[in-house]
Write a protein that holds these residues in place. Structure first.
Motif, short mmCIF file in Angstrom:
data_model
loop_
_atom_site.label_atom_id
_atom_site.label_comp_id
_atom_site.label_asym_id
_atom_site.label_seq_id
_atom_site.Cartn_x
_atom_site.Cartn_y
_atom_site.Cartn_z
N LYS A 248 0.82 -1.21 0.00
CA LYS A 248 0.00 0.00 0.00
C LYS A 248 0.85 1.25 0.00
CE LYS A 248 -3.96 2.09 2.35
NZ LYS A 248 -4.90 1.99 3.52
N VAL A 249 0.55 2.19 -0.89
CA VAL A 249 1.22 3.48 -0.93
C VAL A 249 0.66 4.34 0.20
CG1 VAL A 249 1.62 5.57 -2.28
CG2 VAL A 249 1.63 3.33 -3.40
N LEU A 250 1.54 4.97 0.97
CA LEU A 250 1.13 5.74 2.15
C LEU A 250 1.56 7.19 2.07
CD1 LEU A 250 2.13 3.15 4.93
CD2 LEU A 250 -0.14 3.50 3.91
N ILE A 251 1.80 7.70 0.87
CA ILE A 251 2.39 9.03 0.73
C ILE A 251 1.41 10.15 1.06
CG2 ILE A 251 1.85 9.41 -1.71
CD1 ILE A 251 4.82 10.39 -1.98
N ASN A 252 0.12 9.89 0.96
CA ASN A 252 -0.88 10.95 1.19
C ASN A 252 -1.20 11.04 2.67
OD1 ASN A 252 -2.73 12.96 0.73
ND2 ASN A 252 -4.36 11.60 0.05
N SER A 253 -0.29 11.69 3.42
CA SER A 253 -0.44 11.82 4.86
C SER A 253 -0.20 13.27 5.27
CB SER A 253 0.57 10.91 5.58
OG SER A 253 1.88 11.39 5.38
N PRO A 254 -0.68 13.69 6.45
CA PRO A 254 -0.43 15.06 6.92
C PRO A 254 1.06 15.38 7.01
CG PRO A 254 -2.14 14.02 8.24
CD PRO A 254 -1.56 12.94 7.37
N GLU A 255 1.86 14.40 7.44
CA GLU A 255 3.31 14.63 7.57
C GLU A 255 3.94 14.92 6.22
OE1 GLU A 255 1.83 12.15 10.89
OE2 GLU A 255 1.71 11.97 8.70
N ASN A 256 3.55 14.14 5.21
CA ASN A 256 4.13 14.33 3.88
C ASN A 256 3.61 15.60 3.21
OD1 ASN A 256 5.67 12.01 4.09
ND2 ASN A 256 4.17 10.71 3.06
N LEU A 257 2.38 15.95 3.48
CA LEU A 257 1.84 17.19 2.91
C LEU A 257 2.59 18.39 3.48
CD1 LEU A 257 -0.24 18.72 1.23
CD2 LEU A 257 -1.81 18.61 3.20
N GLU A 258 2.84 18.39 4.78
CA GLU A 258 3.60 19.49 5.39
C GLU A 258 5.00 19.58 4.80
OE1 GLU A 258 4.54 21.24 9.87
OE2 GLU A 258 4.22 19.09 9.59
N ALA A 259 5.61 18.43 4.54
CA ALA A 259 6.96 18.41 3.96
C ALA A 259 6.96 18.95 2.53
CB ALA A 259 7.51 16.99 4.00
N LEU A 260 5.99 18.54 1.73
CA LEU A 260 5.91 19.01 0.35
C LEU A 260 5.68 20.52 0.32
CD1 LEU A 260 5.83 18.61 -2.69
CD2 LEU A 260 3.43 17.87 -2.47
N LYS A 261 4.82 21.01 1.19
CA LYS A 261 4.56 22.45 1.24
C LYS A 261 5.81 23.22 1.66
CE LYS A 261 -0.44 22.50 2.04
NZ LYS A 261 -1.54 22.87 2.98
N PHE A 262 6.60 22.64 2.58
CA PHE A 262 7.84 23.33 2.98
C PHE A 262 8.82 23.38 1.82
CE2 PHE A 262 12.15 23.42 4.79
CZ PHE A 262 12.07 24.62 5.49
N TYR A 263 8.92 22.29 1.08
CA TYR A 263 9.80 22.28 -0.09
C TYR A 263 9.40 23.38 -1.07
CZ TYR A 263 12.65 20.41 -3.92
OH TYR A 263 13.58 20.27 -4.93
N LEU A 264 8.12 23.50 -1.32
CA LEU A 264 7.63 24.52 -2.25
C LEU A 264 7.83 25.93 -1.68
CD1 LEU A 264 4.35 22.78 -3.45
CD2 LEU A 264 6.59 22.81 -4.57
N LYS A 265 7.80 26.06 -0.37
CA LYS A 265 8.04 27.35 0.27
C LYS A 265 9.45 27.86 0.00
CE LYS A 265 7.96 29.48 4.90
NZ LYS A 265 7.73 29.23 6.36
N LEU A 266 10.37 26.95 -0.16
CA LEU A 266 11.77 27.31 -0.41
C LEU A 266 11.97 27.98 -1.77
CD1 LEU A 266 13.55 24.15 1.04
CD2 LEU A 266 13.54 26.45 2.04
N LYS A 267 10.97 27.95 -2.63
CA LYS A 267 11.05 28.65 -3.92
C LYS A 267 11.30 30.15 -3.71
CE LYS A 267 7.88 27.61 -7.00
NZ LYS A 267 6.54 27.29 -7.56
N ALA A 268 10.80 30.70 -2.59
CA ALA A 268 10.93 32.12 -2.31
C ALA A 268 12.36 32.54 -2.01
CB ALA A 268 10.02 32.51 -1.14
N VAL A 269 13.22 31.57 -1.63
CA VAL A 269 14.61 31.88 -1.29
C VAL A 269 15.58 31.16 -2.24
CG1 VAL A 269 14.19 32.46 1.13
CG2 VAL A 269 14.53 30.05 0.46
N ALA A 270 15.06 30.77 -3.41
CA ALA A 270 15.87 30.09 -4.43
C ALA A 270 15.90 30.93 -5.70
CB ALA A 270 15.28 28.71 -4.72
N PRO A 271 16.92 30.80 -6.51
CA PRO A 271 16.99 31.60 -7.74
C PRO A 271 15.87 31.22 -8.71
CG PRO A 271 18.74 29.96 -7.68
CD PRO A 271 18.10 29.93 -6.34
N PRO A 272 15.46 32.15 -9.56
CA PRO A 272 14.37 31.85 -10.48
C PRO A 272 14.67 30.72 -11.45
CG PRO A 272 15.43 33.95 -11.01
CD PRO A 272 15.94 33.53 -9.68
#
Length: 448
Positions: A248-272
């Protein structure tokens, strides 16, 4: 014939002769006693037989004329000096993955092969490899217990009962940063970030208003690099990708969602240009002082020291949210199940995993480190005191996870995860939708 047996025969013959004489004539006049029989000449001990010459092949992925190939050749040459009856021919190419099992069954595979952990997880259950458990069981305790547990498990069956191979080299990911940029931003270069919050705060301070410098090197390009980097953040938040039994794939969890959102948040401090950047581009950005921090393996440190010697490089264990975690990989030495000279093959494996050959993987003079030794005790070696930048990578092996946590994850990783993560990065779908899609489509693949 031994001495005692010779004397026994001599006396027996004398007794028989006396009986014959007694029967054929009068008793002879006593004479002087017979002299003591001469001592028997000891039977010469044959010299120790010279072991019969054996030739085996060792298959590894790096060309012999490359820096990595030269390292491996030097280590193997050391083995042949200690084992003059064994000649090792190095095959410097990877076997074709689709043909591995057929080559083994046909007896055409190399006697010892180095394989990545995901190949071992796939082919091990197919009985492609010789079970090395009886050999490992004979190791002294100080060797058997000297491997990092997360690394050693990669060479075993999930239940730990079958030893598919033995780990030879490994790698992990750690934080790499520019100490000079830290100082310029008012940050202590000897106190790198330890948490996600600190990571983002540091990255903001390291991002300049003129758009010339950014705090974090981010992979936005769809592919393997982006996927395993996001996995790393998920593991640091206590998330899982798939159940332990692979059902069973277990990737759709609150912990993983928070992690993915943090990764995407780093776009603000990364070069275009992050949107089109893979792992290779991040190295160039760091060396050109475009970015101040990123995560990668030990080879990236060696590369920076060589190509950008003016950068004061720092390294540390990756910042985390709930628990320390990183991505690891391992080159595992396996023996084909059809092997006819297992003792010679095992001698090579045993040698390659000894402490001295393990340290030969590292070349400080050339500032070239492509992989790490797998023995825990080697962290106390003086080499790491002289080259402390590589310590966090070795220490991180204790917190290791692999991008392919189960043999069935490969198709999901390539065909589902990567495109869905990319859609989330570009904003064409939400992070919630990306994880839901991965879990739904991933479970469909598991049922096929």
């Amino acid at each position: 014939m031994g001495k005692h047996r010779t004397v026994f025969v001599f006396l027996a013959l004398g007794a028989i002769a006396g009986l014959v004489l007694a029967a054929c004539g009068p008793t002879p006049t006593p004479t002087t006693p017979p002299t003591k029989p001469p001592a028997a000449t000891p039977t010469p001990v044959p010299p120790t037989a010279t072991p019969a010459p054996i030739k085996i092949t060792f298959q590894e992925p790096w060309k012999l004329d490359s820096d990595r190939g030269k390292v491996i050749k030097g280590i193997v040459d050391g083995f042949m000096k200690k084992n003059p009856n064994i000649t090792v021919e190095i095959v410097d190419t990877m076997p074709e993955k689709a043909k591995v099992v057929s080559q083994i069954l046909a007896g055409k595979a190399s006697n010892v092969m180095m394989m990545p952990e995901d190949w071992v997880a796939e082919f091990g259950p197919q009985n492609a490899f010789l079970d090395l458990s009886p050999y490992v069981a004979k190791w002294p305790a100080d060797k058997k217990g000297d491997f990092y547990a997360p690394v050693f498990k990669l060479a075993q069956s999930p239940d730990g009962k079958v030893q598919y191979g033995v780990n030879w080299i490994a790698h992990s990911m750690a934080l790499i940063y520019n100490k000079g940029m830290f100082k310029a931003a008012g940050l202590d270069p000897n106190k790198p970030p330890k948490t996600w919050d600190e990571l983002y705060d540091y990255a903001k301070k390291l991002t300049t208003p003129d758009g010339k410098q950014f705090g974090w090197g981010l992979v936005g390009k769809q592919g393997h690099d982006q996927a395993w980097m996001i996995y790393t953040f998920m593991w640091q938040n206590g998330g899982k990708l798939i159940s332990d039994d692979g059902t069973k794939v277990l990737i759709n969890s609150p912990e993983n969602l928070e992690a993915l959102k943090f990764y995407l948040k780093l776009k603000a401090v990364a070069p275009p240009e992050a949107a089109s950047s893979g792992g290779g581009e991040l190295g160039t950005q760091f060396q050109s002082k475009r970015t101040a921090m990123w995560l990668m393996g030990p080879w990236a440190v060696a590369d920076a020291l060589t190509k950008a010697p003016d950068i004061d490089v720092g390294t540390a264990i990756l910042p985390y949210k709930k628990n320390p975690a990183t991505t690891i990989g391992s080159g595992i030495l396996v023996v084909p199940a059809t092997e006819k000279t297992p003792e010679a093959a095992w001698k090579l494996i045993d040698y390659l995993t000894d402490t001295e050959p393990q340290m030969e993987i590292l070349i400080p003079a050339a500032k070239f480190v492509f992989r790490l030794p797998v023995r825990k005790s080697l962290l106390a070696h003086k080499w790491f005191d002289e080259n402390p930048l590589y310590k966090p990578f070795v220490q991180s092996l204790e917190y290791g996870n692999v991008p392919f946590p189960h043999a069935k994850w490969g198709d999901i990783h390539n065909n589902v995860v990567q495109p869905e993560f990319s859609k989330a990065y570009t904003g064409s779908i939400t992070p919630e939708a990306a994880l839901a899609n991965i879990e739904r489509l991933g479970n469909e693949l598991l049922k096929k």
